[in-house]
Enzyme design. Structure first.
Site, mmCIF file in Angstrom:
data_model
loop_
_atom_site.group_PDB
_atom_site.id
_atom_site.type_symbol
_atom_site.label_atom_id
_atom_site.label_comp_id
_atom_site.label_asym_id
_atom_site.label_seq_id
_atom_site.Cartn_x
_atom_site.Cartn_y
_atom_site.Cartn_z
ATOM 1 N N CYS A 1 1.032 -5.168 -7.431
ATOM 2 C CA CYS A 1 0.529 -4.663 -6.380
ATOM 3 C C CYS A 1 -1.020 -4.785 -6.622
ATOM 4 O O CYS A 1 -1.517 -3.776 -7.229
ATOM 5 C CB CYS A 1 0.894 -3.252 -5.867
ATOM 6 S SG CYS A 1 0.133 -2.954 -4.551
ATOM 7 N N GLY A 2 -1.704 -5.851 -6.314
ATOM 8 C CA GLY A 2 -3.153 -5.835 -6.424
ATOM 9 C C GLY A 2 -3.868 -4.861 -5.655
ATOM 10 O O GLY A 2 -4.983 -4.304 -6.009
ATOM 11 N N HIS A 3 -3.458 -4.678 -4.344
ATOM 12 C CA HIS A 3 -4.330 -3.849 -3.416
ATOM 13 C C HIS A 3 -4.243 -2.227 -4.038
ATOM 14 O O HIS A 3 -4.962 -1.561 -4.249
ATOM 15 C CB HIS A 3 -3.766 -3.715 -2.108
ATOM 16 C CG HIS A 3 -2.838 -2.910 -1.537
ATOM 17 N ND1 HIS A 3 -1.506 -3.063 -1.618
ATOM 18 C CD2 HIS A 3 -2.952 -1.382 -1.173
ATOM 19 C CE1 HIS A 3 -0.727 -2.039 -1.034
ATOM 20 N NE2 HIS A 3 -1.590 -1.130 -0.914
ATOM 21 N N GLY B 1 -3.481 -8.410 -2.716
ATOM 22 C CA GLY B 1 -4.154 -8.897 -3.952
ATOM 23 C C GLY B 1 -3.266 -9.834 -4.792
ATOM 24 O O GLY B 1 -3.902 -10.722 -5.185
#
Length: 357
Positions: A116-118, A283
């Site tokens: 999970c980039g965010h 992300g």
């Protein structure tokens, strides 16, 4: 500041004492990220990847975990009346070793994700703003985070004692397949696959007769779920090194915008899990798009992608290095704290961990 890694069971149904869960909430470019800072049960496992497998439970899957105290908390925080169908968050857990600052189990309304980039951007901001990781008043601070897909870095940029942005350096991103034909209710489309901590399928929204706008969201959600289901048995969705990272997590529908002086410019929306919509430009999905654009010759070594979400928020991204497994990418965005919460499950609450409509 020590990180609280657990303590206590979710047992409001058998005790007069309420369950109490403390969170710190952020949004990254509009996508929520709820950080559980207190109230977790002890989570077994020696690594973050093992803890995710244990959280899923024997016979459970990423989108259908087995019931248990930990999953009760996930449902409590994503279901109404305390959450909503678009909620996203993470359980802070110990890192795999002392080279990282923390570990995290990412979750959403349907289960547990591998990347999970965010969320990494939000965790970087939180780690610095909470005092967990020391940071200068001016300049960057690096936060090392173990996630189920590996170790990632949040580079927290600071000016005058405030966080201005966060850069997410991802695990290697590799292209799995190009132009896979997929039959849909809107006709045959060509889909690209990339592994960037999770497997993402990319498809042109224009080729489907769609625009990435809120007005088209019901159609976008439906076709995203359809494409994900159609790729369920596609061999290229299997991760080459770790089967726990296999299977399409998100379907990215993208469209072209006028290029900027820095490089390409696209708008996208990611449909992930069982029809959940990423409000941010995604992300890890941006990492997938960067690798595909570079492979196509549309993103040069010094270029920067401007990646816009369905609500108009923006990440920027670039390829920063080659890697035997693909490329290393960096994605930059902002995360802002939206609140601190103490959620309570009363023993007499007949709705229990809540509901989804």
């Amino acid at each position: 500041m020590p990180v609280p890694y657990g303590g206590g069971e979710l047992n409001a149904q058998s005790s007069a004492e309420p369950v109490v869960i403390d969170t710190v909430d952020y949004h990254t470019a509009g996508e929520p990220f709820r950080i559980v800072s207190r109230g977790l049960p002890v989570i077994a496992g020696d690594t973050v990847a093992e803890r995710r497998a244990i959280a899923l439970g024997a016979g459970g899957t990423a989108t259908a975990p087995r019931p248990g105290p930990l999953d009760d908390i996930r449902r409590l925080l994503t279901h109404e009346p305390r959450g909503h169908g678009g909620m996203y968050g993470g359980f802070v857990v110990p890192p795999d070793d002392n080279e990282a600052h923390l570990g995290v189990l990412f979750w959403h309304k349907d289960g547990y994700s591998t990347a999970c980039g965010h969320g990494t951007i939000a965790l970087g901001a939180w780690a610095v703003e909470s005092g967990l990781v020391a940071a200068p008043a001016d300049g960057p601070a690096r936060v090392y985070i173990d996630v189920p897909s590996g170790r990632v870095t949040a580079i927290v940029h600071r000016r005058a004692g405030r966080t201005t942005s966060v850069t997410f350096r991802n695990v290697p991103t590799g292209i799995a397949a190009r132009k896979i034909p997929v039959a849909t209710s809107r006709g045959l489309v060509r889909v690209d696959l990339a592994h960037s901590g999770a497997c993402y399928a990319s498809v042109s929204a224009t080729s489907l007769g769609l625009a990435v706008t809120p007005e088209r969201l019901p159609e976008i959600t439906a076709i995203g779920r359809e494409i994900r289901a159609a790729l369920a048995d596609e061999p290229a969705t299997r991760h080459p090194d770790d089967p726990r990272l296999s299977g399409v997590y998100g379907v990215i529908l993208h469209e072209e915008l006028p290029a900027t002086l820095a490089g390409p410019n696209q708008r996208n929306v990611t449909v992930f899990a069982d029809g959940q919509i990423d409000r941010s430009p995604c992300g890890s999905g941006t990492s997938a798009r960067l690798a595909l654009l570079a492979d196509s010759g549309l993103l040069g070594p010094d270029d920067e992608l401007r990646h816009e979400s369905i609500i108009g928020t923006v990440f920027t991204g670039k390829v920063v290095a080659a890697h035997p497994a693909g490329v290393i990418t960096e994605v930059t965005g902002t995360a802002r704290r939206t609140g601190e919460h103490r959620f309570i499950l009363d023993a007499d609450d007949t709705l229990g961990t809540g509901f989804l409509l």
